[in-house]
Design an enzyme around this catalytic site. Structure first.
Site, mmCIF file in Angstrom:
data_model
loop_
_atom_site.group_PDB
_atom_site.id
_atom_site.type_symbol
_atom_site.label_atom_id
_atom_site.label_comp_id
_atom_site.label_asym_id
_atom_site.label_seq_id
_atom_site.Cartn_x
_atom_site.Cartn_y
_atom_site.Cartn_z
ATOM 1 N N ARG A 32 39.766 57.955 50.672
ATOM 2 C CA ARG A 32 39.256 57.030 51.690
ATOM 3 C C ARG A 32 37.750 57.159 51.880
ATOM 4 O O ARG A 32 37.182 56.530 52.765
ATOM 5 C CB ARG A 32 39.945 57.303 53.035
ATOM 6 C CG ARG A 32 41.463 57.231 52.985
ATOM 7 C CD ARG A 32 41.950 55.816 52.769
ATOM 8 N NE ARG A 32 43.409 55.755 52.713
ATOM 9 C CZ ARG A 32 44.099 54.666 52.391
ATOM 10 N NH1 ARG A 32 43.451 53.548 52.092
ATOM 11 N NH2 ARG A 32 45.413 54.684 52.355
ATOM 12 N N HIS A 41 43.323 59.890 39.715
ATOM 13 C CA HIS A 41 43.527 58.594 40.365
ATOM 14 C C HIS A 41 42.259 58.229 41.121
ATOM 15 O O HIS A 41 41.782 59.000 41.956
ATOM 16 C CB HIS A 41 44.713 58.673 41.329
ATOM 17 C CG HIS A 41 45.273 57.355 41.755
ATOM 18 N ND1 HIS A 41 44.496 56.361 42.332
ATOM 19 C CD2 HIS A 41 46.530 56.844 41.690
ATOM 20 C CE1 HIS A 41 45.261 55.311 42.606
ATOM 21 N NE2 HIS A 41 46.499 55.578 42.211
ATOM 22 N N TYR A 59 41.210 54.719 46.750
ATOM 23 C CA TYR A 59 41.697 53.418 47.209
ATOM 24 C C TYR A 59 40.555 52.516 47.677
ATOM 25 O O TYR A 59 40.715 51.296 47.750
ATOM 26 C CB TYR A 59 42.685 53.610 48.359
ATOM 27 C CG TYR A 59 43.963 54.310 47.968
ATOM 28 C CD1 TYR A 59 44.648 53.986 46.799
ATOM 29 C CD2 TYR A 59 44.494 55.308 48.777
ATOM 30 C CE1 TYR A 59 45.818 54.628 46.450
ATOM 31 C CE2 TYR A 59 45.665 55.967 48.434
ATOM 32 C CZ TYR A 59 46.327 55.616 47.264
ATOM 33 O OH TYR A 59 47.491 56.259 46.931
ATOM 34 N N HIS A 69 43.846 51.177 40.744
ATOM 35 C CA HIS A 69 44.391 49.881 41.128
ATOM 36 C C HIS A 69 43.372 48.828 40.689
ATOM 37 O O HIS A 69 42.217 48.901 41.112
ATOM 38 C CB HIS A 69 44.602 49.810 42.634
ATOM 39 C CG HIS A 69 45.640 50.773 43.136
ATOM 40 N ND1 HIS A 69 45.984 50.865 44.472
ATOM 41 C CD2 HIS A 69 46.423 51.677 42.493
ATOM 42 C CE1 HIS A 69 46.927 51.786 44.621
ATOM 43 N NE2 HIS A 69 47.203 52.294 43.430
ATOM 44 N N GLU A 108 46.823 50.287 36.681
ATOM 45 C CA GLU A 108 48.128 50.525 37.294
ATOM 46 C C GLU A 108 48.830 49.200 37.586
ATOM 47 O O GLU A 108 48.206 48.260 38.092
ATOM 48 C CB GLU A 108 47.963 51.337 38.582
ATOM 49 C CG GLU A 108 49.282 51.710 39.224
ATOM 50 C CD GLU A 108 49.126 52.687 40.381
ATOM 51 O OE1 GLU A 108 50.031 52.741 41.226
ATOM 52 O OE2 GLU A 108 48.098 53.399 40.435
ATOM 53 N N ASP A 133 54.014 51.826 37.410
ATOM 54 C CA ASP A 133 54.562 52.361 38.652
ATOM 55 C C ASP A 133 55.907 51.703 38.906
ATOM 56 O O ASP A 133 55.992 50.478 39.055
ATOM 57 C CB ASP A 133 53.600 52.083 39.817
ATOM 58 C CG ASP A 133 54.021 52.764 41.100
ATOM 59 O OD1 ASP A 133 55.127 52.447 41.599
ATOM 60 O OD2 ASP A 133 53.259 53.591 41.630
ATOM 61 N N HIS A 144 56.240 49.750 42.181
ATOM 62 C CA HIS A 144 55.411 48.541 42.166
ATOM 63 C C HIS A 144 56.026 47.424 41.338
ATOM 64 O O HIS A 144 56.101 46.280 41.790
ATOM 65 C CB HIS A 144 54.013 48.864 41.630
ATOM 66 C CG HIS A 144 53.209 49.752 42.521
ATOM 67 N ND1 HIS A 144 51.962 50.229 42.176
ATOM 68 C CD2 HIS A 144 53.483 50.272 43.743
ATOM 69 C CE1 HIS A 144 51.496 50.991 43.140
ATOM 70 N NE2 HIS A 144 52.396 51.039 44.104
ATOM 71 N N HIS A 151 54.260 56.316 36.977
ATOM 72 C CA HIS A 151 54.432 56.765 38.347
ATOM 73 C C HIS A 151 55.909 56.589 38.675
ATOM 74 O O HIS A 151 56.399 55.464 38.749
ATOM 75 C CB HIS A 151 53.592 55.922 39.311
ATOM 76 C CG HIS A 151 52.152 56.304 39.357
ATOM 77 N ND1 HIS A 151 51.186 55.470 39.881
ATOM 78 C CD2 HIS A 151 51.497 57.425 38.961
ATOM 79 C CE1 HIS A 151 50.010 56.062 39.805
ATOM 80 N NE2 HIS A 151 50.182 57.256 39.251
ATOM 81 N N ASP A 170 54.569 47.597 48.880
ATOM 82 C CA ASP A 170 54.386 48.906 48.245
ATOM 83 C C ASP A 170 54.816 50.000 49.210
ATOM 84 O O ASP A 170 54.018 50.476 50.016
ATOM 85 C CB ASP A 170 52.907 49.050 47.856
ATOM 86 C CG ASP A 170 52.596 50.385 47.207
ATOM 87 O OD1 ASP A 170 53.535 51.153 46.954
ATOM 88 O OD2 ASP A 170 51.404 50.659 46.965
ATOM 89 N N HIS A 205 56.889 53.574 48.899
ATOM 90 C CA HIS A 205 57.551 54.542 48.027
ATOM 91 C C HIS A 205 58.649 55.296 48.769
ATOM 92 O O HIS A 205 58.539 55.569 49.969
ATOM 93 C CB HIS A 205 56.533 55.546 47.489
ATOM 94 C CG HIS A 205 55.513 54.932 46.596
ATOM 95 N ND1 HIS A 205 54.653 55.691 45.829
ATOM 96 C CD2 HIS A 205 55.204 53.645 46.323
ATOM 97 C CE1 HIS A 205 53.854 54.883 45.143
ATOM 98 N NE2 HIS A 205 54.173 53.642 45.431
ATOM 99 N N GLU A 235 54.940 60.216 43.135
ATOM 100 C CA GLU A 235 54.160 59.893 44.334
ATOM 101 C C GLU A 235 55.114 59.735 45.523
ATOM 102 O O GLU A 235 54.914 58.895 46.388
ATOM 103 C CB GLU A 235 53.356 58.612 44.128
ATOM 104 C CG GLU A 235 52.268 58.731 43.097
ATOM 105 C CD GLU A 235 51.501 57.444 42.910
ATOM 106 O OE1 GLU A 235 50.289 57.503 42.677
ATOM 107 O OE2 GLU A 235 52.111 56.350 42.991
#
Length: 277
Positions: free
Chosen positions: A37, A67, A70, A107, A142, A176, A179, A211, A224, A226, A256
């Site tokens: 973040r 990764h 975001y 992403h 992804e 993923d 996803h 993933h 999304d 999980h 994840e």
């Protein structure tokens, strides 16, 4: 060798993260390239990196997956957001390549009203600026769920990005499971058809990592969320079919799922018992 591991924080260093992976009976792990973040990346501690590399080698780790944060949106319509993403992906490709990390996923982005074609063009431009072709790192797009204005929830969109990048030999796909299930690819009842479609549009040679997640939301819901393996709408039987499929079983799998270290240790133990049974 069956390769599986969870997402682990590197806030206490790479060596601590690798030690945690070993404690969980994992032989790989995923980590964020920087604060997911946040903005600026921390400088590497070379002693920590040396210890990390030693643990990685001594424990015969499979490919590792970094990764991107975001906050990075290469498809964004706002120029300041796009400029930040261009800087971050270039820096992180250089940093992860320096560490000898095999894969870095991100992403693809959200067009935020600019339109899918506009967003794809921006992603291609950013990747062409960031990838030199001299890397050992492979950058993975992804597969996304399709929520909001996300790009990358259709195989055709991912293919268009790959085709537009000059050094696309350095590009691959991270699939993923949550996803693509949410995006409308029926991996529960028609896994073979989904893989055939992937192969026809993108090519299975581009599929580099998975993933492995269950989904709290129903098929095609474009959300999304999980879930632990076997506790969602995909279900354990379908997940086992994915892990043991001849075209997928040799890929590295990254969890994840919403667990702490002990929860991931139990989940990895369950997965290994299934695969080895």
């Amino acid at each position: 060798m069956f390769v599986i591991g969870p997402h682990i924080s590197i806030s206490k260093g790479f060596a601590k993260a690798a030690e945690s992976a070993v404690n969980m009976d994992a032989n790989t792990f995923q980590f964020f390239t920087r604060n997911p973040r946040g903005g600026n990346a921390k400088a590497f501690d070379e002693k920590d990196i040396a210890k990390f590399q030693k643990i990685r080698e001594e424990n015969n780790f499979g490919p590792l997956l970094a990764h991107a944060p975001y906050t990075m949106n290469l498809g964004g319509a706002k120029d300041d957001v796009y400029e930040f993403a261009r800087r971050v992906i270039k820096e992180d490709i250089e940093r992860m390549n320096y560490l000898g990390i095999e894969y870095m996923c991100f992403h693809p982005g959200s067009h935020v009203g600019g339109g899918i074609d506009f967003g794809i063009d921006r992603i291609i431009k950013g990747l062409n600026e960031a990838i030199t072709g001299n890397e050992t790192l492979t950058i993975l797009l992804e597969t996304m769920s399709g929520k909001g204005t996300e790009i990358g929830f259709k195989f055709e969109q991912l293919k268009k990005i790959i085709d537009g990048v000059e050094h696309n030999e350095r590009l691959g796909i991270c699939l993923d499971t949550c996803h693509i299930f949410s995006a409308g690819y029926d991996i529960v009842n028609s896994l073979e058809d989904v893989l055939d479609e992937f192969d026809r549009i993108i090519g299975l040679d581009k599929l580099k990592a998975i993933h492995l997640n269950d989904s709290l939301m129903p098929f095609g819901d474009k959300k999304d969320r999980h879930a632990p393996l076997g506790e969602g709408k995909i279900g354990l039987e379908a997940i086992v079919n994915i892990m043991t499929h001849p075209k997928l079983k040799d890929l590295p799998f990254f969890l994840e799922t919403p667990f702490d270290e002990e929860g991931h240790k139990r989940e990895i133990k369950m997965v290994r018992e299934i695969v080895n049974s």
